[in-house]
Write a protein that holds these residues in place. Sequence first.
Motif, mmCIF file in Angstrom:
data_model
loop_
_atom_site.group_PDB
_atom_site.id
_atom_site.type_symbol
_atom_site.label_atom_id
_atom_site.label_comp_id
_atom_site.label_asym_id
_atom_site.label_seq_id
_atom_site.Cartn_x
_atom_site.Cartn_y
_atom_site.Cartn_z
ATOM 1 N N TRP A 252 0.760 -1.278 0.174
ATOM 2 C CA TRP A 252 0.042 -0.480 0.328
ATOM 3 C C TRP A 252 0.906 1.537 0.096
ATOM 4 N N VAL A 253 0.748 2.152 -1.153
ATOM 5 C CA VAL A 253 1.449 3.944 -1.064
ATOM 6 C C VAL A 253 0.058 4.312 -0.718
ATOM 7 N N GLY A 254 -0.411 4.836 -1.322
ATOM 8 C CA GLY A 254 -1.400 5.959 -0.893
ATOM 9 C C GLY A 254 -2.671 5.801 -0.667
ATOM 10 N N CYS A 255 -2.592 4.775 0.258
ATOM 11 C CA CYS A 255 -3.146 3.863 0.879
ATOM 12 C C CYS A 255 -2.619 3.036 1.909
ATOM 13 N N GLN A 256 -1.288 3.608 2.007
ATOM 14 C CA GLN A 256 -1.139 2.675 3.275
ATOM 15 C C GLN A 256 -1.421 3.314 4.533
ATOM 16 N N GLY A 257 -1.662 2.766 5.500
ATOM 17 C CA GLY A 257 -2.469 3.277 7.314
ATOM 18 C C GLY A 257 -1.244 3.944 8.163
ATOM 19 N N SER A 258 -1.460 4.521 9.244
ATOM 20 C CA SER A 258 -0.169 4.664 9.834
ATOM 21 C C SER A 258 0.018 3.735 11.456
ATOM 22 N N GLN A 259 -1.364 2.422 10.835
ATOM 23 C CA GLN A 259 -0.988 1.435 11.421
ATOM 24 C C GLN A 259 -1.269 0.411 10.810
ATOM 25 N N PRO A 260 -1.665 -0.891 10.990
ATOM 26 C CA PRO A 260 -1.835 -1.999 9.847
ATOM 27 C C PRO A 260 -3.869 -2.257 9.988
ATOM 28 N N GLN A 261 -4.265 -1.700 10.731
ATOM 29 C CA GLN A 261 -5.423 -1.971 11.146
ATOM 30 C C GLN A 261 -6.238 -1.285 9.721
ATOM 31 N N TYR A 262 -5.988 -0.334 9.396
ATOM 32 C CA TYR A 262 -5.965 1.896 8.848
ATOM 33 C C TYR A 262 -6.028 1.377 6.780
ATOM 34 N N ARG A 263 -7.053 2.239 6.325
ATOM 35 C CA ARG A 263 -6.842 1.563 5.333
ATOM 36 C C ARG A 263 -6.922 0.504 4.599
ATOM 37 N N GLY A 264 -4.993 0.978 3.548
ATOM 38 C CA GLY A 264 -5.121 -0.242 2.313
ATOM 39 C C GLY A 264 -6.357 -1.455 1.664
ATOM 40 N N TYR A 265 -6.442 -2.268 1.963
ATOM 41 C CA TYR A 265 -7.896 -2.568 1.071
ATOM 42 C C TYR A 265 -9.160 -2.269 0.396
ATOM 43 N N PRO A 266 -10.079 -1.315 1.074
ATOM 44 C CA PRO A 266 -11.214 -0.894 1.146
ATOM 45 C C PRO A 266 -10.609 0.658 0.373
ATOM 46 N N CYS A 267 -9.396 1.376 0.919
ATOM 47 C CA CYS A 267 -9.144 2.283 0.403
ATOM 48 C C CYS A 267 -8.969 2.139 -1.364
ATOM 49 N N SER A 268 -8.268 1.341 -1.481
ATOM 50 C CA SER A 268 -7.716 0.735 -3.052
ATOM 51 C C SER A 268 -9.018 0.806 -3.829
ATOM 52 N N LEU A 269 -9.934 -0.138 -3.173
ATOM 53 C CA LEU A 269 -11.037 -0.373 -4.206
ATOM 54 C C LEU A 269 -12.180 0.542 -4.287
ATOM 55 N N TRP A 270 -11.766 1.949 -3.289
ATOM 56 C CA TRP A 270 -12.825 3.466 -3.935
ATOM 57 C C TRP A 270 -10.881 3.917 -5.475
ATOM 58 N N THR A 271 -10.532 3.214 -4.361
ATOM 59 C CA THR A 271 -9.508 4.087 -5.605
ATOM 60 C C THR A 271 -9.603 3.740 -7.235
ATOM 61 N N LEU A 272 -9.849 2.269 -7.380
ATOM 62 C CA LEU A 272 -10.233 1.168 -8.037
ATOM 63 C C LEU A 272 -11.431 1.787 -8.567
ATOM 64 N N PHE A 273 -12.095 1.864 -8.068
ATOM 65 C CA PHE A 273 -13.408 2.784 -8.581
ATOM 66 C C PHE A 273 -13.891 3.719 -9.707
ATOM 67 N N HIS A 274 -13.311 4.551 -8.360
ATOM 68 C CA HIS A 274 -13.256 5.972 -9.605
ATOM 69 C C HIS A 274 -12.162 6.117 -11.098
ATOM 70 N N THR A 275 -10.667 4.641 -10.516
ATOM 71 C CA THR A 275 -10.098 5.195 -11.641
ATOM 72 C C THR A 275 -11.305 4.886 -13.326
ATOM 73 N N LEU A 276 -11.770 2.880 -12.953
ATOM 74 C CA LEU A 276 -12.883 3.106 -14.173
ATOM 75 C C LEU A 276 -13.682 4.016 -14.250
#
Length: 265
Positions: A107-131
């Motif tokens: 995770w880069v733009g979707c990295q969290g300050s702790q492992p329980q934050y962000r990650g996959y759900p952030c990447s899914l939003w990013t994917l949807f807007h991109t598509l």
Amino acid sequence: GLTKPWKDFDRSKVYMADLESGLHYLLRVELASHKILEGSELTTLKDFVTVLAKLFPGQQPVVKLLETLQEWLVSLPLDKIPYDAILDLVNNKMRISGMFLTNRIEWVGCQGSQPQYRGYPCSLWTLFHTLMVHAVTRPEMQILPGFDNSPQMVLQAIRRYIQHFFGCRECAQHFEEMAKESMDKVATLDDAILWLWRKHNDVNSRLAGAPSEDPMFPKVAWPTPDHCPRCHEEIQGLHTWKEEEVLAFLKSYYSVDNISFRYSE
Ligand code: FAD
């Protein structure tokens, strides 16, 4: 889990590492809990993979994998597919040349300050807007069968993916409620981009201050005035969005030209 070393990144960019890590998670983790795909789940997967194969702005080996998966899914004369067969294809057990998807999570733009934050759900939003932005800005899409300028095609594929597969069931329920209310009324591709933006902001505002919020990435109305000064306006002391500016901003932020390949394989 352990916190990974922090990666510097630019908040004005979209990172391919997030999109690819998200695809990896979607195909190898999220789908894996569905041992057999059939009925409306199978139709949903076929439609979503079709959208990915046509619109994912990836590197050639990833696009080849998505196209191969799409052709295989639509050509199978079966009404049930075991997930393991999909995984074999994604892992390229058939050794089809030139096809590859990373199995690292970075995770880069979707990295969290702790492992329980962000990650996959952030990447899914990013994917949807991109598509969604790609459906509008890539003119060749409009001549492909099923991509007859229909704003509903991509939106409905996203809606049904969330409904059937998104691991956060509470999120899926919330999203379905928003979709039921107004998604069918979206009439143009530009409206579809703005619909997704508006709903994402509704989610941000609902989740502001919730325990899932990463304190380093507070939930705010997006894009902020830093990101896009022209998107905001004050009329008699009240904040309003300038939607034509927001649309232009989204088309540029989620465009191919704004994707950084830093940290991707
Ligand atoms: P995210 O909200 O994931 O956003 C990712 C990135 O998208 C941001 O960093 C920013 O660059 C950009 N962005 C932000 N807002 C917008 C916008 N309006 N338009 C375009 N781009 C934007 N969590 C819950 O706890 N409850 C829920 O009900 C819930 N529903 C969800 C529904 C869906 C469909 C999805 C994909 C996720 C949902 N989540 C829900 C997860 C939640 O929305 C966040 O994804 C998660 O909390 C991580 O937040 P984040 O800070 O990484 O930013």
